[in-house]
Design a protein around this motif. Structure first.
Motif, short mmCIF file in Angstrom:
data_model
loop_
_atom_site.label_atom_id
_atom_site.label_comp_id
_atom_site.label_asym_id
_atom_site.label_seq_id
_atom_site.Cartn_x
_atom_site.Cartn_y
_atom_site.Cartn_z
N GLU A 1 40.60 15.09 7.57
CA GLU A 1 41.56 13.99 7.70
C GLU A 1 40.88 12.81 8.38
OE1 GLU A 1 45.69 13.06 10.19
OE2 GLU A 1 44.86 15.08 10.18
N LYS A 2 41.12 11.62 7.86
CA LYS A 2 40.61 10.40 8.48
C LYS A 2 41.70 9.85 9.40
CE LYS A 2 39.80 7.01 5.70
NZ LYS A 2 39.29 5.95 4.84
N VAL A 3 41.34 9.59 10.66
CA VAL A 3 42.29 9.07 11.65
C VAL A 3 41.82 7.70 12.11
CG1 VAL A 3 43.36 9.45 13.90
CG2 VAL A 3 42.87 11.40 12.41
N ASP A 4 42.65 6.68 11.87
CA ASP A 4 42.29 5.34 12.33
C ASP A 4 43.36 4.72 13.23
OD1 ASP A 4 44.24 4.80 10.45
OD2 ASP A 4 42.96 3.60 9.15
N ASP A 5 44.36 5.52 13.59
CA ASP A 5 45.41 5.07 14.50
C ASP A 5 44.90 5.15 15.94
OD1 ASP A 5 48.12 4.36 15.37
OD2 ASP A 5 48.22 6.45 16.04
N ILE A 6 44.82 4.01 16.61
CA ILE A 6 44.23 3.95 17.95
C ILE A 6 44.98 4.83 18.95
CG2 ILE A 6 45.48 1.87 18.68
CD1 ILE A 6 41.82 2.79 19.51
N MET A 7 46.27 4.96 18.80
CA MET A 7 47.03 5.80 19.74
C MET A 7 46.66 7.27 19.59
SD MET A 7 48.47 3.55 21.47
CE MET A 7 49.50 4.50 22.54
N GLU A 8 46.44 7.72 18.38
CA GLU A 8 46.02 9.11 18.15
C GLU A 8 44.57 9.31 18.61
OE1 GLU A 8 45.85 12.56 14.71
OE2 GLU A 8 46.83 10.67 14.25
N ILE A 9 43.73 8.32 18.35
CA ILE A 9 42.33 8.41 18.78
C ILE A 9 42.24 8.53 20.29
CG2 ILE A 9 40.17 7.10 18.95
CD1 ILE A 9 40.82 6.00 16.10
N MET A 10 43.06 7.78 21.00
CA MET A 10 43.03 7.80 22.47
C MET A 10 43.40 9.16 23.04
SD MET A 10 44.41 3.97 23.32
CE MET A 10 44.39 4.22 25.08
N GLN A 11 44.11 9.99 22.30
CA GLN A 11 44.47 11.33 22.76
C GLN A 11 43.24 12.20 22.94
OE1 GLN A 11 47.33 12.99 20.05
NE2 GLN A 11 48.83 11.38 20.45
N TYR A 12 42.14 11.84 22.28
CA TYR A 12 40.91 12.62 22.37
C TYR A 12 39.94 12.07 23.41
CZ TYR A 12 42.69 14.92 18.27
OH TYR A 12 43.49 15.64 17.41
N ASN A 13 40.38 11.08 24.18
CA ASN A 13 39.61 10.54 25.30
C ASN A 13 38.22 10.05 24.85
OD1 ASN A 13 39.35 9.76 27.95
ND2 ASN A 13 38.43 11.70 28.57
N THR A 14 38.19 9.33 23.75
CA THR A 14 36.93 8.74 23.29
C THR A 14 37.17 7.31 22.82
OG1 THR A 14 35.02 8.96 21.84
CG2 THR A 14 37.14 9.60 20.91
N MET A 15 36.22 6.47 23.13
CA MET A 15 36.24 5.11 22.60
C MET A 15 35.01 4.89 21.73
SD MET A 15 39.07 3.91 23.45
CE MET A 15 38.91 2.22 22.95
N THR A 16 34.23 5.95 21.52
CA THR A 16 33.06 5.89 20.66
C THR A 16 33.46 6.34 19.26
OG1 THR A 16 31.65 6.43 22.54
CG2 THR A 16 30.69 6.69 20.36
#
Length: 76
Positions: A35-50
């Motif tokens: 799955e491709k995830v580009d939603d910033i709120m979901e990305i932030m749940q994984y504690n990464t900005m890289t």
């Protein structure tokens, strides 16, 4: 079946990374849903900005670009 999430931005290199992950999964017969995830709120749940980053079964396993061999090793 593994659940793989590719955390991406809108840049072309992130799309290439996603395509590479899909290719590695298909060519190596890995039983996985990608799955491709580009939603910033979901990305932030994984504690990464890289980005791109790779999440396997809910665990962040890689940050930044990886080559085909590295992705294969992470997914097996």
């Amino acid at each position: 079946m593994k659940q793989i999430k590719v955390l991406v931005s809108q840049c072309a290199c992130s799309q290439k990374f996603f395509d590479l992950v899909v290719r590695v999964v298909n060519e190596n017969g890995i039983d996985a849903e990608v799955e491709k995830v580009d939603d910033i709120m979901e990305i932030m749940q994984y504690n990464t900005m890289t980005l791109p980053s790779l999440v396997v079964d809910g665990v962040l396993v890689a940050r930044g670009q990886k080559n085909e061999a590295e992705i294969c090793a992470l997914l097996k």
